[in-house]
Design a protein around this motif. Structure first.
Motif, PDB file in Angstrom:
ATOM      1  N   ALA A  29       0.832  -1.208   0.000  1.00  0.00           N
ATOM      2  CA  ALA A  29       0.000   0.000   0.000  1.00  0.00           C
ATOM      3  C   ALA A  29       0.866   1.257   0.000  1.00  0.00           C
ATOM      4  O   ALA A  29       0.579   2.222  -0.722  1.00  0.00           O
ATOM      5  CB  ALA A  29      -0.925   0.002   1.214  1.00  0.00           C
ATOM      6  N   GLY A  30       1.932   1.243   0.784  1.00  0.00           N
ATOM      7  CA  GLY A  30       2.808   2.414   0.862  1.00  0.00           C
ATOM      8  C   GLY A  30       3.513   2.699  -0.443  1.00  0.00           C
ATOM      9  O   GLY A  30       3.575   3.845  -0.898  1.00  0.00           O
ATOM     10  N   PHE A  31       4.045   1.645  -1.076  1.00  0.00           N
ATOM     11  CA  PHE A  31       4.750   1.855  -2.340  1.00  0.00           C
ATOM     12  C   PHE A  31       3.808   2.331  -3.434  1.00  0.00           C
ATOM     13  O   PHE A  31       4.136   3.253  -4.190  1.00  0.00           O
ATOM     14  CB  PHE A  31       5.443   0.566  -2.782  1.00  0.00           C
ATOM     15  CG  PHE A  31       6.059   0.670  -4.155  1.00  0.00           C
ATOM     16  CD1 PHE A  31       7.249   1.359  -4.337  1.00  0.00           C
ATOM     17  CD2 PHE A  31       5.434   0.102  -5.258  1.00  0.00           C
ATOM     18  CE1 PHE A  31       7.814   1.484  -5.609  1.00  0.00           C
ATOM     19  CE2 PHE A  31       5.988   0.223  -6.522  1.00  0.00           C
ATOM     20  CZ  PHE A  31       7.179   0.913  -6.694  1.00  0.00           C
ATOM     21  N   LEU A  32       2.637   1.701  -3.544  1.00  0.00           N
ATOM     22  CA  LEU A  32       1.694   2.085  -4.598  1.00  0.00           C
ATOM     23  C   LEU A  32       1.178   3.506  -4.388  1.00  0.00           C
ATOM     24  O   LEU A  32       0.973   4.248  -5.359  1.00  0.00           O
ATOM     25  CB  LEU A  32       0.538   1.093  -4.652  1.00  0.00           C
ATOM     26  CG  LEU A  32       0.929  -0.334  -5.076  1.00  0.00           C
ATOM     27  CD1 LEU A  32      -0.277  -1.255  -5.028  1.00  0.00           C
ATOM     28  CD2 LEU A  32       1.558  -0.345  -6.462  1.00  0.00           C
ATOM     29  N   LEU A  33       0.987   3.898  -3.126  1.00  0.00           N
ATOM     30  CA  LEU A  33       0.569   5.277  -2.853  1.00  0.00           C
ATOM     31  C   LEU A  33       1.678   6.252  -3.227  1.00  0.00           C
ATOM     32  O   LEU A  33       1.427   7.284  -3.874  1.00  0.00           O
ATOM     33  CB  LEU A  33       0.212   5.429  -1.376  1.00  0.00           C
ATOM     34  CG  LEU A  33      -0.210   6.835  -0.933  1.00  0.00           C
ATOM     35  CD1 LEU A  33      -1.462   7.285  -1.664  1.00  0.00           C
ATOM     36  CD2 LEU A  33      -0.419   6.877   0.580  1.00  0.00           C
ATOM     37  N   PHE A  34       2.903   5.927  -2.853  1.00  0.00           N
ATOM     38  CA  PHE A  34       4.050   6.776  -3.203  1.00  0.00           C
ATOM     39  C   PHE A  34       4.171   6.922  -4.714  1.00  0.00           C
ATOM     40  O   PHE A  34       4.367   8.028  -5.239  1.00  0.00           O
ATOM     41  CB  PHE A  34       5.328   6.174  -2.623  1.00  0.00           C
ATOM     42  CG  PHE A  34       6.592   6.780  -3.147  1.00  0.00           C
ATOM     43  CD1 PHE A  34       7.063   7.988  -2.649  1.00  0.00           C
ATOM     44  CD2 PHE A  34       7.327   6.153  -4.153  1.00  0.00           C
ATOM     45  CE1 PHE A  34       8.236   8.554  -3.134  1.00  0.00           C
ATOM     46  CE2 PHE A  34       8.496   6.705  -4.651  1.00  0.00           C
ATOM     47  CZ  PHE A  34       8.949   7.914  -4.132  1.00  0.00           C
ATOM     48  N   ARG A  35       4.020   5.812  -5.435  1.00  0.00           N
ATOM     49  CA  ARG A  35       4.191   5.852  -6.888  1.00  0.00           C
ATOM     50  C   ARG A  35       3.115   6.694  -7.566  1.00  0.00           C
ATOM     51  O   ARG A  35       3.422   7.497  -8.458  1.00  0.00           O
ATOM     52  CB  ARG A  35       4.168   4.425  -7.441  1.00  0.00           C
ATOM     53  CG  ARG A  35       4.535   4.333  -8.917  1.00  0.00           C
ATOM     54  CD  ARG A  35       4.606   2.913  -9.381  1.00  0.00           C
ATOM     55  NE  ARG A  35       3.298   2.246  -9.335  1.00  0.00           N
ATOM     56  CZ  ARG A  35       3.101   0.978  -9.684  1.00  0.00           C
ATOM     57  NH1 ARG A  35       4.130   0.227 -10.071  1.00  0.00           N
ATOM     58  NH2 ARG A  35       1.898   0.447  -9.640  1.00  0.00           N
ATOM     59  N   VAL A  36       1.862   6.538  -7.146  1.00  0.00           N
ATOM     60  CA  VAL A  36       0.798   7.304  -7.796  1.00  0.00           C
ATOM     61  C   VAL A  36       0.872   8.784  -7.425  1.00  0.00           C
ATOM     62  O   VAL A  36       0.502   9.645  -8.220  1.00  0.00           O
ATOM     63  CB  VAL A  36      -0.590   6.710  -7.463  1.00  0.00           C
ATOM     64  CG1 VAL A  36      -1.038   7.091  -6.063  1.00  0.00           C
ATOM     65  CG2 VAL A  36      -1.624   7.143  -8.495  1.00  0.00           C
ATOM     66  N   LEU A  37       1.381   9.095  -6.234  1.00  0.00           N
ATOM     67  CA  LEU A  37       1.570  10.495  -5.876  1.00  0.00           C
ATOM     68  C   LEU A  37       2.645  11.137  -6.747  1.00  0.00           C
ATOM     69  O   LEU A  37       2.566  12.320  -7.091  1.00  0.00           O
ATOM     70  CB  LEU A  37       1.947  10.618  -4.391  1.00  0.00           C
ATOM     71  CG  LEU A  37       0.822  10.337  -3.386  1.00  0.00           C
ATOM     72  CD1 LEU A  37       1.378  10.376  -1.960  1.00  0.00           C
ATOM     73  CD2 LEU A  37      -0.314  11.339  -3.535  1.00  0.00           C
TER      74      LEU A  37
END
Length: 352
Positions: free
Chosen positions: A81-89
């Motif tokens: 969840a953290g990586f995917l949120l970071f990437r989309v941001l």
């Protein structure tokens, strides 16, 4: 230890489904109302964390195996969840939703699929933490440290390494603005075209092997054993999802199409040999080596399982297709797919 709670059913199936539906509906409402991509994957990943935490704490039986399995699930979920949120941001939006973001039922369909994904893949931990499997009122729970416990943890660690490191290496590769037409072959990507997918599959096999230990080494009732065996749907579902639905199929042909178009101009007309389009398609001569180099990359790089290119390249095609799962459905056909790609590109550029 606090007393165990049976919430609706003794396997935690209903409550875990209701929690998942509530969490995903909330995420969908926000994403649809504000046309907001940034929480979509975060809502999916965080859902696993919530289910592991709630089923562990309400179970009231803090056996070492339950704690380890739940914590491992939460570590994986938080990382994902953290990586995917970071990437989309960083990217600003998710291109997967460009064609469905403004279509209610299509967009809702994605979220329904996410509900199924979260609930099914959580089953090994959810069932392990249930009163039917881990009850302090029943003796015979095997002590932690059985062979399946160790094997499960090792598989989980291997899978998490391949998924997490693969994601980071691909992100850094893209951030470095590599030369046009150069696929990622850095680090783990040297051995596989999809190391994060390989890692995720291994993660969920590891969790299931760890969680099924009470059935293999304990004294569970037959019904509880059946439930734990049935939880094998989690790693199997993960494999089906990544091999045939939203994983490799959405990456292989679109990526090949991109490299094909980099080498083939779209201004000249296609040739059908004067036979009304019934002959083999003859595409324009390539303007550079990008497509031919990419085809060589495909020949020497395993699609999923990590294999050194020096060993993979000379393998018979039959072995690559059957044992190593480089299935024909993933192949970009230069005649059929190439013709469609060029025609679509001409229409898009106004050259039809």
């Amino acid at each position: 230890m606090s007393p165990p709670y049976t919430i609706i059913d003794q396997y935690n199936l209903t409550i875990s489904l209701l929690i998942t539906i509530a969490w995903q509906v909330m995420g969908f409402a926000i994403a649809w109302t504000f046309k907001f991509d940034k929480i979509t994957d975060f809502t999916g990943g965080s859902n696993f964390f919530i289910l592991a935490l709630i089923t562990l704490t309400t179970g009231g039986t803090y056996y070492a195996r339950n704690i380890v399995a739940s914590v491992l699930m939460m570590i994986w979920a938080a990382r994902l969840a953290g990586f995917l949120l970071f990437r989309v941001l960083k990217t600003g939006s998710d291109t997967r939703f460009d064609d469905i973001r403004n279509h209610f039922f299509k967009f809702a369909g994605f979220w329904v699929g996410q509900i199924m994904w979260v609930w099914v893949v959580s089953l090994p931990v959810v069932i392990l933490n249930s009163p039917a499997v881990s009850s302090r009122n029943r003796s015979g729970d095997p002590s932690f440290g059985k062979a399946t416990d160790i094997v499960g943890i090792i598989l989980f660690a291997i899978g998490l390494f391949w998924e997490a490191v693969g994601d980071i290496q691909k992100y850094l590769f893209k951030s470095s603005k590599p030369p046009k037409g150069q696929p990622c072959t850095k680090g783990l990507w040297y051995f596989s075209r999809h190391p994060p997918y390989f890692g995720e599959i291994v993660i969920h096999w590891g969790l299931w092997v760890l969680c099924v230990t009470p059935t293999l080494s304990g004294a569970l009732p037959a019904s509880a054993k059946r439930a734990q065996y049935a939880a094998v749907t989690a790693p199997l579902f993960t494999m089906v999802l990544l091999l045939f639905l939203s994983g490799i199929p959405t990456a292989e042909k679109p990526t090949a199409k991109k490299y094909f178009l980099m080498s083939h101009p779209t201004s000249s007309s296609t040739s059908d040999g004067g036979n009304g389009g019934n002959s083999s398609f003859s595409h324009p001569e390539p303007s550079n080596e990008i497509w031919s180099e990419y085809k060589q990359y495909l020949k020497r790089t395993s699609i999923l399982f990590p294999v050194p290119p020096s060993l993979y390249a000379p393998l018979p095609e039959a072995v690559k297709r059957t044992v190593l799962l480089d299935l024909p459905m993933f192949k970009f056909d230069e005649n059929k797919d190439g013709k469609e790609a060029l025609e679509q590109e001409r229409k898009k550029n106004g050259n039809a």
